[in-house]
Design a protein around this motif. Structure first.
Motif, PDB file in Angstrom:
ATOM      1  N   ILE A 110      41.647  30.425  41.348  1.00 32.68           N
ATOM      2  CA  ILE A 110      42.805  31.313  41.201  1.00 32.68           C
ATOM      3  C   ILE A 110      42.658  32.122  39.915  1.00 32.68           C
ATOM      4  O   ILE A 110      42.332  31.589  38.857  1.00 32.68           O
ATOM      5  CB  ILE A 110      44.112  30.493  41.158  1.00 32.68           C
ATOM      6  CG1 ILE A 110      44.337  29.786  42.493  1.00 32.68           C
ATOM      7  CG2 ILE A 110      45.309  31.382  40.837  1.00 32.68           C
ATOM      8  CD1 ILE A 110      45.536  28.874  42.499  1.00 32.68           C
ATOM      9  N   ASP A 111      42.911  33.443  40.026  1.00 29.87           N
ATOM     10  CA  ASP A 111      42.907  34.328  38.859  1.00 29.87           C
ATOM     11  C   ASP A 111      44.289  34.991  38.765  1.00 29.87           C
ATOM     12  O   ASP A 111      44.611  35.878  39.558  1.00 29.87           O
ATOM     13  CB  ASP A 111      41.806  35.374  39.000  1.00 29.87           C
ATOM     14  CG  ASP A 111      41.705  36.286  37.778  1.00 29.87           C
ATOM     15  OD1 ASP A 111      42.512  36.084  36.831  1.00 29.87           O
ATOM     16  OD2 ASP A 111      40.858  37.189  37.764  1.00 29.87           O
ATOM     17  N   LYS A 161      48.112  42.734  37.151  1.00 28.35           N
ATOM     18  CA  LYS A 161      49.506  42.519  36.803  1.00 28.35           C
ATOM     19  C   LYS A 161      50.377  42.238  38.028  1.00 28.35           C
ATOM     20  O   LYS A 161      51.295  41.432  37.979  1.00 28.35           O
ATOM     21  CB  LYS A 161      50.058  43.733  36.065  1.00 28.35           C
ATOM     22  CG  LYS A 161      49.459  43.930  34.675  1.00 28.35           C
ATOM     23  CD  LYS A 161      50.118  45.110  33.976  1.00 28.35           C
ATOM     24  CE  LYS A 161      49.550  45.301  32.565  1.00 28.35           C
ATOM     25  NZ  LYS A 161      50.185  46.438  31.877  1.00 28.35           N
ATOM     26  N   ARG A 162      50.071  42.934  39.135  1.00 32.98           N
ATOM     27  CA  ARG A 162      50.935  42.829  40.315  1.00 32.98           C
ATOM     28  C   ARG A 162      50.389  41.912  41.394  1.00 32.98           C
ATOM     29  O   ARG A 162      51.065  41.679  42.392  1.00 32.98           O
ATOM     30  CB  ARG A 162      51.164  44.215  40.908  1.00 32.98           C
ATOM     31  CG  ARG A 162      51.903  45.157  39.975  1.00 32.98           C
ATOM     32  CD  ARG A 162      52.220  46.467  40.677  1.00 32.98           C
ATOM     33  NE  ARG A 162      52.990  47.365  39.802  1.00 32.98           N
ATOM     34  CZ  ARG A 162      53.422  48.569  40.179  1.00 32.98           C
ATOM     35  NH1 ARG A 162      53.162  48.997  41.426  1.00 32.98           N
ATOM     36  NH2 ARG A 162      54.108  49.331  39.345  1.00 32.98           N
ATOM     37  N   ASP A 163      49.177  41.449  41.227  1.00 32.57           N
ATOM     38  CA  ASP A 163      48.558  40.628  42.274  1.00 32.57           C
ATOM     39  C   ASP A 163      47.927  39.389  41.671  1.00 32.57           C
ATOM     40  O   ASP A 163      47.583  39.343  40.488  1.00 32.57           O
ATOM     41  CB  ASP A 163      47.479  41.427  43.024  1.00 32.57           C
ATOM     42  CG  ASP A 163      48.046  42.677  43.687  1.00 32.57           C
ATOM     43  OD1 ASP A 163      48.918  42.534  44.561  1.00 32.57           O
ATOM     44  OD2 ASP A 163      47.633  43.797  43.297  1.00 32.57           O
ATOM     45  N   LYS A 193      54.782  39.313  44.112  1.00 35.22           N
ATOM     46  CA  LYS A 193      56.168  39.147  44.535  1.00 35.22           C
ATOM     47  C   LYS A 193      56.308  38.116  45.651  1.00 35.22           C
ATOM     48  O   LYS A 193      57.415  37.585  45.857  1.00 35.22           O
ATOM     49  CB  LYS A 193      56.750  40.481  44.974  1.00 35.22           C
ATOM     50  CG  LYS A 193      56.054  41.095  46.180  1.00 35.22           C
ATOM     51  CD  LYS A 193      56.657  42.441  46.526  1.00 35.22           C
ATOM     52  CE  LYS A 193      55.974  43.070  47.739  1.00 35.22           C
ATOM     53  NZ  LYS A 193      56.553  44.386  48.071  1.00 35.22           N
ATOM     54  N   ARG A 194      55.203  37.821  46.342  1.00 33.10           N
ATOM     55  CA  ARG A 194      55.273  36.791  47.384  1.00 33.10           C
ATOM     56  C   ARG A 194      55.359  35.388  46.785  1.00 33.10           C
ATOM     57  O   ARG A 194      55.718  34.441  47.478  1.00 33.10           O
ATOM     58  CB  ARG A 194      54.030  36.870  48.293  1.00 33.10           C
ATOM     59  CG  ARG A 194      54.034  38.037  49.245  1.00 33.10           C
ATOM     60  CD  ARG A 194      53.106  37.808  50.405  1.00 33.10           C
ATOM     61  NE  ARG A 194      53.438  36.575  51.122  1.00 33.10           N
ATOM     62  CZ  ARG A 194      52.740  36.101  52.145  1.00 33.10           C
ATOM     63  NH1 ARG A 194      51.642  36.757  52.550  1.00 33.10           N
ATOM     64  NH2 ARG A 194      53.095  34.990  52.753  1.00 33.10           N
TER      65      ARG A 194
END
Length: 438
Positions: A125-126, A131-133, A152-153
Protein backbone atom coordinates in the motif's frame (compact mmCIF):
# COMPACT_ATOMS: atom_id res chain seq x y z
CA UNK A 1 -1.01 21.53 42.97
CA UNK A 2 -3.86 23.06 44.99
CA UNK A 3 -2.15 26.48 44.90
CA UNK A 4 -1.82 26.23 41.11
CA UNK A 5 -5.51 25.35 40.79
CA UNK A 6 -6.46 28.34 42.92
CA UNK A 7 -4.42 30.61 40.67
CA UNK A 8 -6.01 29.17 37.51
CA UNK A 9 -9.55 29.15 38.89
CA UNK A 10 -11.71 32.12 37.85
CA UNK A 11 -12.17 34.69 40.58
CA UNK A 12 -15.64 35.96 39.61
CA UNK A 13 -18.93 34.19 40.29
CA UNK A 14 -19.79 34.34 36.59
CA UNK A 15 -16.50 32.69 35.63
CA UNK A 16 -16.85 29.94 38.22
CA UNK A 17 -20.47 29.27 37.29
CA UNK A 18 -19.56 28.99 33.62
CA UNK A 19 -16.69 26.66 34.53
CA UNK A 20 -19.09 24.44 36.48
CA UNK A 21 -21.29 24.22 33.39
CA UNK A 22 -18.54 23.94 30.78
CA UNK A 23 -16.28 21.42 32.53
CA UNK A 24 -18.83 18.53 32.47
CA UNK A 25 -19.71 19.51 28.90
CA UNK A 26 -16.08 19.27 27.80
CA UNK A 27 -15.64 15.95 29.59
CA UNK A 28 -18.79 14.63 27.93
CA UNK A 29 -17.57 15.73 24.50
CA UNK A 30 -14.17 14.11 25.09
CA UNK A 31 -15.78 10.84 26.17
CA UNK A 32 -18.17 10.93 23.20
CA UNK A 33 -15.31 11.66 20.80
CA UNK A 34 -13.24 8.86 22.33
CA UNK A 35 -16.07 6.36 21.95
CA UNK A 36 -16.71 7.52 18.40
CA UNK A 37 -13.12 7.25 17.23
CA UNK A 38 -12.49 4.12 19.26
CA UNK A 39 -15.50 2.19 18.02
CA UNK A 40 -17.61 3.77 15.32
CA UNK A 41 -14.82 5.30 13.27
CA UNK A 42 -12.76 2.10 13.26
CA UNK A 43 -15.76 0.03 12.21
CA UNK A 44 -16.76 2.41 9.42
CA UNK A 45 -13.21 2.63 8.11
CA UNK A 46 -12.79 -1.15 8.18
CA UNK A 47 -16.06 -1.70 6.32
CA UNK A 48 -15.06 0.80 3.64
CA UNK A 49 -11.64 -0.84 3.38
CA UNK A 50 -13.25 -4.28 3.14
CA UNK A 51 -15.43 -3.06 0.29
CA UNK A 52 -12.31 -1.87 -1.59
CA UNK A 53 -10.57 -5.17 -0.81
CA UNK A 54 -13.58 -7.07 -2.20
CA UNK A 55 -13.42 -5.02 -5.40
CA UNK A 56 -9.69 -5.73 -5.74
CA UNK A 57 -10.35 -9.43 -5.24
CA UNK A 58 -13.08 -9.36 -7.90
CA UNK A 59 -10.77 -7.62 -10.36
CA UNK A 60 -8.06 -10.26 -9.80
CA UNK A 61 -10.57 -13.08 -10.33
CA UNK A 62 -11.84 -11.48 -13.55
CA UNK A 63 -8.29 -11.09 -14.84
CA UNK A 64 -7.58 -14.75 -14.14
CA UNK A 65 -10.81 -15.71 -15.87
CA UNK A 66 -10.01 -13.69 -19.01
CA UNK A 67 -6.26 -14.25 -18.93
CA UNK A 68 -6.32 -16.42 -22.08
CA UNK A 69 -8.26 -13.84 -24.07
CA UNK A 70 -6.36 -10.93 -25.61
CA UNK A 71 -9.12 -8.40 -25.08
CA UNK A 72 -9.90 -9.63 -21.56
CA UNK A 73 -7.54 -7.25 -19.71
CA UNK A 74 -8.95 -4.18 -21.50
CA UNK A 75 -12.50 -5.24 -20.74
CA UNK A 76 -11.67 -5.71 -17.06
CA UNK A 77 -9.82 -2.37 -17.00
CA UNK A 78 -12.80 -0.51 -18.47
CA UNK A 79 -15.21 -2.34 -16.20
CA UNK A 80 -13.15 -1.41 -13.07
CA UNK A 81 -12.90 2.24 -14.11
CA UNK A 82 -16.53 2.65 -15.14
CA UNK A 83 -18.30 0.57 -12.55
CA UNK A 84 -16.00 0.47 -9.52
CA UNK A 85 -14.10 3.75 -9.97
CA UNK A 86 -10.74 1.91 -9.85
CA UNK A 87 -7.92 2.44 -12.31
CA UNK A 88 -5.76 -0.65 -12.89
CA UNK A 89 -2.42 -1.02 -14.61
CA UNK A 90 -0.31 -4.12 -15.24
CA UNK A 91 3.45 -3.87 -14.79
CA UNK A 92 5.06 -6.99 -16.34
CA UNK A 93 8.10 -8.56 -14.70
CA UNK A 94 7.82 -6.71 -11.39
CA UNK A 95 7.36 -8.39 -8.05
CA UNK A 96 5.77 -7.09 -4.85
CA UNK A 97 7.91 -7.36 -1.71
CA UNK A 98 6.70 -10.08 0.62
CA UNK A 99 7.52 -8.08 3.75
CA UNK A 100 4.33 -7.40 5.69
CA UNK A 101 3.25 -3.79 6.28
CA UNK A 102 1.96 -2.53 9.61
CA UNK A 103 0.49 0.83 8.54
CA UNK A 104 1.27 4.34 9.76
CA UNK A 105 -2.30 5.47 10.42
CA UNK A 106 -5.79 4.16 10.98
CA UNK A 107 -6.68 4.09 7.27
CA UNK A 108 -3.62 2.05 6.32
CA UNK A 109 -4.10 -0.36 9.21
CA UNK A 110 -7.76 -1.00 8.31
CA UNK A 111 -6.95 -1.44 4.60
CA UNK A 112 -4.09 -3.86 5.33
CA UNK A 113 -6.33 -5.83 7.64
CA UNK A 114 -9.12 -6.05 5.01
CA UNK A 115 -6.73 -7.08 2.22
CA UNK A 116 -5.19 -9.74 4.48
CA UNK A 117 -8.65 -11.14 5.14
CA UNK A 118 -9.54 -11.44 1.43
CA UNK A 119 -6.35 -11.71 -0.67
CA UNK A 120 -3.85 -14.55 -0.67
CA UNK A 121 -1.26 -12.80 -2.84
CA UNK A 122 1.40 -10.35 -1.56
CA UNK A 123 0.43 -6.68 -1.71
CA UNK A 124 1.80 -3.25 -0.90
CA UNK A 125 0.00 0.00 0.00
CA UNK A 126 1.23 3.50 -0.92
CA UNK A 127 -0.75 6.19 0.89
CA UNK A 128 1.65 9.10 0.44
CA UNK A 129 2.56 9.46 -3.25
CA UNK A 130 -0.83 10.76 -4.42
CA UNK A 131 -3.04 13.19 -2.54
CA UNK A 132 -6.40 11.99 -3.85
CA UNK A 133 -5.70 8.31 -4.41
CA UNK A 134 -4.25 5.31 -2.64
CA UNK A 135 -2.05 2.92 -4.63
CA UNK A 136 -2.35 -0.83 -4.05
CA UNK A 137 0.21 -3.14 -5.66
CA UNK A 138 -0.82 -6.82 -5.82
CA UNK A 139 1.30 -9.71 -7.04
CA UNK A 140 -0.49 -11.21 -10.09
CA UNK A 141 1.30 -14.28 -11.49
CA UNK A 142 4.70 -12.89 -12.58
CA UNK A 143 3.48 -9.32 -12.84
CA UNK A 144 2.45 -6.49 -10.53
CA UNK A 145 -1.12 -5.27 -10.71
CA UNK A 146 -1.33 -1.59 -9.65
CA UNK A 147 -4.76 -0.42 -8.57
CA UNK A 148 -5.47 3.28 -7.99
CA UNK A 149 -8.25 3.66 -5.41
CA UNK A 150 -9.91 7.09 -4.85
CA UNK A 151 -9.23 8.21 -1.29
CA UNK A 152 -12.87 9.21 -0.81
CA UNK A 153 -13.86 5.54 -1.00
CA UNK A 154 -11.88 4.94 2.20
CA UNK A 155 -13.06 8.04 4.04
CA UNK A 156 -16.41 8.80 5.68
CA UNK A 157 -17.69 12.39 5.88
CA UNK A 158 -19.50 11.54 9.12
CA UNK A 159 -16.29 12.52 10.93
CA UNK A 160 -16.67 16.13 9.90
CA UNK A 161 -20.38 16.05 10.63
CA UNK A 162 -19.71 14.65 14.10
CA UNK A 163 -17.00 17.20 14.88
CA UNK A 164 -19.11 20.11 13.61
CA UNK A 165 -22.11 18.91 15.59
CA UNK A 166 -20.00 18.49 18.71
CA UNK A 167 -18.34 21.92 18.45
CA UNK A 168 -21.50 23.68 17.31
CA UNK A 169 -23.66 22.29 20.08
CA UNK A 170 -20.98 23.18 22.65
CA UNK A 171 -20.82 26.77 21.42
CA UNK A 172 -24.61 27.11 21.49
CA UNK A 173 -24.80 25.69 25.00
CA UNK A 174 -21.95 27.96 26.12
CA UNK A 175 -23.63 31.09 24.74
CA UNK A 176 -26.98 30.17 26.29
CA UNK A 177 -25.31 29.39 29.64
CA UNK A 178 -23.33 32.66 29.57
CA UNK A 179 -26.43 34.75 28.85
CA UNK A 180 -28.39 32.97 31.56
CA UNK A 181 -25.61 33.22 34.15
CA UNK A 182 -24.97 36.91 33.38
CA UNK A 183 -28.62 37.62 34.17
CA UNK A 184 -28.29 35.66 37.41
CA UNK A 185 -25.10 37.46 38.45
CA UNK A 186 -26.35 40.99 37.71
CA UNK A 187 -28.53 41.22 40.87
CA UNK A 188 -25.58 40.07 42.99
CA UNK A 189 -23.36 42.75 41.44
CA UNK A 190 -26.01 45.39 42.07
CA UNK A 191 -26.25 44.26 45.70
CA UNK A 192 -22.46 44.42 46.06
CA UNK A 193 -22.37 47.91 44.52
CA UNK A 194 -25.17 49.09 46.80
CA UNK A 195 -23.39 47.72 49.88
CA UNK A 196 -20.13 49.35 48.77
CA UNK A 197 -21.83 52.71 48.19
CA UNK A 198 -23.58 52.54 51.55
CA UNK A 199 -20.33 51.61 53.28
CA UNK A 200 -18.68 54.68 51.73
CA UNK A 201 -21.43 56.97 52.95
CA UNK A 202 -23.12 57.41 49.58
CA UNK A 203 -26.87 57.57 49.18
CA UNK A 204 -28.58 54.28 48.25
CA UNK A 205 -32.20 55.34 47.98
CA UNK A 206 -33.60 53.00 45.36
CA UNK A 207 -32.57 49.37 45.49
CA UNK A 208 -34.79 46.98 43.56
CA UNK A 209 -35.07 43.40 44.78
CA UNK A 210 -34.55 41.04 41.84
CA UNK A 211 -32.96 37.75 40.90
CA UNK A 212 -33.26 34.33 42.51
CA UNK A 213 -35.00 33.88 45.86
CA UNK A 214 -31.69 33.65 47.72
CA UNK A 215 -30.47 36.89 46.14
CA UNK A 216 -33.77 38.58 46.97
CA UNK A 217 -33.43 37.45 50.59
CA UNK A 218 -29.90 38.89 50.75
CA UNK A 219 -31.14 42.14 49.17
CA UNK A 220 -34.04 42.37 51.63
CA UNK A 221 -31.64 41.79 54.53
CA UNK A 222 -29.38 44.57 53.19
CA UNK A 223 -32.29 47.00 52.89
CA UNK A 224 -33.42 46.19 56.44
CA UNK A 225 -29.87 46.60 57.74
CA UNK A 226 -29.48 49.92 55.91
CA UNK A 227 -32.73 51.25 57.36
CA UNK A 228 -31.77 50.18 60.89
CA UNK A 229 -28.33 51.80 60.62
CA UNK A 230 -29.73 55.02 59.18
CA UNK A 231 -32.39 55.10 61.88
CA UNK A 232 -29.81 54.60 64.63
CA UNK A 233 -27.55 57.29 63.16
CA UNK A 234 -30.48 59.66 62.89
CA UNK A 235 -31.55 58.97 66.48
CA UNK A 236 -27.99 59.44 67.74
CA UNK A 237 -27.57 62.67 65.81
CA UNK A 238 -30.91 64.01 67.03
CA UNK A 239 -30.05 63.09 70.60
CA UNK A 240 -26.63 64.73 70.42
CA UNK A 241 -28.11 67.81 68.78
CA UNK A 242 -30.56 68.12 71.64
CA UNK A 243 -27.84 67.53 74.22
CA UNK A 244 -25.67 70.12 72.47
CA UNK A 245 -28.45 72.66 72.59
CA UNK A 246 -29.17 71.93 76.23
CA UNK A 247 -25.49 72.20 77.18
CA UNK A 248 -24.72 75.27 75.10
CA UNK A 249 -27.53 77.26 76.70
CA UNK A 250 -26.11 77.16 80.27
CA UNK A 251 -22.56 77.56 78.93
CA UNK A 252 -23.63 80.70 77.08
CA UNK A 253 -25.25 82.07 80.25
CA UNK A 254 -22.10 81.28 82.23
CA UNK A 255 -19.93 83.06 79.66
CA UNK A 256 -22.18 86.15 79.72
CA UNK A 257 -22.22 86.24 83.51
CA UNK A 258 -18.43 85.94 83.63
CA UNK A 259 -18.11 88.80 81.15
CA UNK A 260 -20.38 90.97 83.33
CA UNK A 261 -18.41 90.19 86.50
CA UNK A 262 -15.48 92.28 85.32
CA UNK A 263 -11.90 91.62 86.41
CA UNK A 264 -12.53 89.77 89.62
CA UNK A 265 -9.96 87.25 90.76
CA UNK A 266 -10.36 83.81 89.11
CA UNK A 267 -12.63 85.07 86.32
CA UNK A 268 -9.98 84.42 83.62
CA UNK A 269 -9.51 80.82 84.72
CA UNK A 270 -13.25 80.24 84.69
CA UNK A 271 -13.50 81.72 81.20
CA UNK A 272 -10.77 79.35 80.00
CA UNK A 273 -12.64 76.41 81.53
CA UNK A 274 -15.85 77.40 79.76
CA UNK A 275 -13.99 77.78 76.46
CA UNK A 276 -12.39 74.35 76.93
CA UNK A 277 -15.80 72.81 77.63
CA UNK A 278 -17.15 74.34 74.41
CA UNK A 279 -14.21 72.97 72.40
CA UNK A 280 -14.71 69.52 73.94
CA UNK A 281 -18.40 69.68 73.12
CA UNK A 282 -17.62 70.63 69.51
CA UNK A 283 -15.20 67.67 69.26
CA UNK A 284 -17.78 65.22 70.61
CA UNK A 285 -20.42 66.47 68.20
CA UNK A 286 -18.03 66.33 65.21
CA UNK A 287 -17.20 62.72 66.03
CA UNK A 288 -20.83 61.76 66.57
CA UNK A 289 -22.05 63.42 63.37
CA UNK A 290 -19.33 61.89 61.20
CA UNK A 291 -19.90 62.81 57.57
CA UNK A 292 -23.65 63.17 57.98
CA UNK A 293 -25.48 63.53 54.69
CA UNK A 294 -22.67 65.36 52.93
CA UNK A 295 -22.55 64.53 49.23
CA UNK A 296 -19.35 63.50 47.50
CA UNK A 297 -17.71 65.82 45.00
CA UNK A 298 -14.59 65.83 42.87
CA UNK A 299 -12.08 67.53 45.19
CA UNK A 300 -8.78 68.90 43.91
CA UNK A 301 -6.26 67.57 46.43
CA UNK A 302 -3.67 70.25 45.72
CA UNK A 303 -6.10 73.12 46.33
CA UNK A 304 -7.74 71.53 49.36
CA UNK A 305 -4.50 70.55 51.14
CA UNK A 306 -2.92 73.92 50.31
CA UNK A 307 -5.86 75.79 51.90
CA UNK A 308 -5.58 73.68 55.05
CA UNK A 309 -1.82 74.25 55.22
CA UNK A 310 -2.25 78.02 54.83
CA UNK A 311 -4.35 78.10 58.00
CA UNK A 312 -1.59 76.44 60.00
CA UNK A 313 1.08 78.65 58.42
CA UNK A 314 -0.82 81.72 59.65
CA UNK A 315 -0.48 80.21 63.13
CA UNK A 316 3.28 80.04 62.69
CA UNK A 317 3.51 76.32 61.85
CA UNK A 318 6.09 75.03 59.36
CA UNK A 319 4.31 72.98 56.71
CA UNK A 320 5.67 71.92 53.33
CA UNK A 321 3.32 70.73 50.56
CA UNK A 322 4.68 68.13 48.11
CA UNK A 323 2.00 67.45 45.50
CA UNK A 324 3.31 66.98 41.97
CA UNK A 325 0.14 66.17 40.05
CA UNK A 326 -2.94 68.35 39.98
CA UNK A 327 -5.67 65.69 40.21
CA UNK A 328 -9.10 65.22 41.77
CA UNK A 329 -10.60 62.53 44.01
CA UNK A 330 -14.30 61.97 44.63
CA UNK A 331 -15.01 62.42 48.35
CA UNK A 332 -16.93 64.46 50.92
CA UNK A 333 -15.01 67.79 50.96
CA UNK A 334 -15.87 68.95 54.49
CA UNK A 335 -15.20 65.55 56.02
CA UNK A 336 -11.89 65.39 54.16
CA UNK A 337 -10.95 68.84 55.36
CA UNK A 338 -11.81 67.94 58.96
CA UNK A 339 -9.81 64.69 58.83
CA UNK A 340 -6.66 66.26 57.33
CA UNK A 341 -6.91 69.19 59.71
CA UNK A 342 -7.05 66.84 62.70
CA UNK A 343 -4.02 64.88 61.50
CA UNK A 344 -1.92 68.01 60.85
CA UNK A 345 -3.02 69.50 64.17
CA UNK A 346 -1.93 66.36 66.02
CA UNK A 347 1.46 66.42 64.29
CA UNK A 348 1.94 70.15 64.98
CA UNK A 349 1.66 69.58 68.73
CA UNK A 350 4.78 67.43 68.84
CA UNK A 351 6.84 68.39 65.75
CA UNK A 352 8.43 71.54 64.40
CA UNK A 353 8.16 70.65 60.68
CA UNK A 354 5.33 68.89 58.85
CA UNK A 355 5.40 67.54 55.31
CA UNK A 356 2.25 66.70 53.33
CA UNK A 357 2.65 64.65 50.15
CA UNK A 358 -0.12 63.48 47.80
CA UNK A 359 0.31 61.46 44.65
CA UNK A 360 -1.80 59.56 42.21
CA UNK A 361 -1.55 55.79 42.19
CA UNK A 362 -3.31 53.00 40.31
CA UNK A 363 -6.92 52.89 41.45
CA UNK A 364 -6.77 55.86 43.80
CA UNK A 365 -4.73 58.48 45.63
CA UNK A 366 -2.10 58.28 48.37
CA UNK A 367 -1.62 60.99 51.02
CA UNK A 368 1.40 61.02 53.34
CA UNK A 369 1.70 63.29 56.39
CA UNK A 370 5.24 63.21 57.85
CA UNK A 371 6.71 65.05 60.82
CA UNK A 372 10.06 65.30 62.60
CA UNK A 373 8.65 64.79 66.08
CA UNK A 374 9.23 61.92 68.54
CA UNK A 375 6.99 59.56 66.56
CA UNK A 376 4.37 57.10 67.82
CA UNK A 377 5.48 53.82 69.47
CA UNK A 378 4.52 50.67 67.57
CA UNK A 379 2.51 49.37 70.53
CA UNK A 380 0.38 52.55 70.52
CA UNK A 381 -0.31 52.84 66.78
CA UNK A 382 -3.48 50.78 66.80
CA UNK A 383 -4.75 52.34 70.03
CA UNK A 384 -4.54 55.96 68.90
CA UNK A 385 -7.46 55.38 66.52
CA UNK A 386 -9.76 54.58 69.44
CA UNK A 387 -12.17 57.34 70.42
CA UNK A 388 -10.99 59.43 73.44
CA UNK A 389 -7.65 57.61 73.59
CA UNK A 390 -4.51 59.67 74.22
CA UNK A 391 -0.93 58.45 74.56
CA UNK A 392 -0.42 61.09 77.24
CA UNK A 393 -2.86 59.91 79.91
CA UNK A 394 -3.04 63.08 82.00
CA UNK A 395 -5.91 64.47 79.85
CA UNK A 396 -4.23 67.88 80.15
CA UNK A 397 -5.70 70.17 77.43
CA UNK A 398 -2.32 71.82 77.04
CA UNK A 399 -0.68 68.64 75.79
CA UNK A 400 -3.40 67.39 73.47
CA UNK A 401 -7.05 67.41 72.48
CA UNK A 402 -9.90 65.23 73.61
CA UNK A 403 -8.60 62.16 71.76
CA UNK A 404 -11.01 62.19 68.82
CA UNK A 405 -8.89 63.58 65.97
CA UNK A 406 -7.44 60.23 64.87
CA UNK A 407 -10.78 58.46 65.30
CA UNK A 408 -12.52 61.04 63.07
CA UNK A 409 -9.79 60.68 60.43
CA UNK A 410 -10.06 56.89 60.51
CA UNK A 411 -13.86 56.96 60.17
CA UNK A 412 -13.57 59.28 57.17
CA UNK A 413 -10.97 57.12 55.40
CA UNK A 414 -12.71 53.82 56.06
CA UNK A 415 -16.06 55.33 55.16
CA UNK A 416 -14.64 56.09 51.71
CA UNK A 417 -13.33 52.55 51.31
CA UNK A 418 -9.74 53.59 52.00
CA UNK A 419 -6.99 52.63 54.41
CA UNK A 420 -5.07 54.58 57.03
CA UNK A 421 -2.01 53.44 58.98
CA UNK A 422 0.91 54.81 60.96
CA UNK A 423 4.51 54.17 59.86
CA UNK A 424 7.97 55.42 60.72
CA UNK A 425 8.73 58.61 58.85
CA UNK A 426 12.03 59.15 57.01
CA UNK A 427 11.94 62.63 58.61
CA UNK A 428 12.42 61.03 62.04
CA UNK A 429 8.89 61.17 63.41
CA UNK A 430 5.63 59.49 62.45
CA UNK A 431 4.12 59.06 59.01
CA UNK A 432 0.36 58.88 58.49
CA UNK A 433 -0.34 57.02 55.23
CA UNK A 434 -3.82 57.36 53.70
CA UNK A 435 -4.93 55.47 50.59
CA UNK A 436 -8.23 56.55 49.03
CA UNK A 437 -9.89 54.78 46.08
CA UNK A 438 -11.07 56.85 43.12
Amino acid sequence: MITLLKQVMPKSLLGRSLMIIITPLILLQIIAAGIFFESHWDKVTYRLARGVAGDVSSIIKLLKHFSKEREGFFWVQNHAAGTLGLIIELEPGKFVPTRAQTGNNNLERMLIRALHDILDAPFKIDNETLKRDVLIDVQFVNNTLRIKVPRKRLFSSTTYVFVLWMVGSSLILFVVAMIFMRNQVKPIRRLADAADDFGKGRSVKEFKLEGANEVRQAGAAFVAMRDRILRQISQRTDMLTGVSHDLRTPLTRMRLQLEMMGDLEGITDLQKDVGEMERMLDGYLAFARGEGNEKEKNVNLLDSVTNIAEQFKRQGKSIEILIDDNFCVKLAPNAFRRAITNLIENASRFAENIYVCARKRSGGAEILIDDDGPGIPVAERAKVFRPFYRIEQSRNPGTGGVGLGMAIARDFVQGHGGEIKILDSPRGGAQIKIVLPT
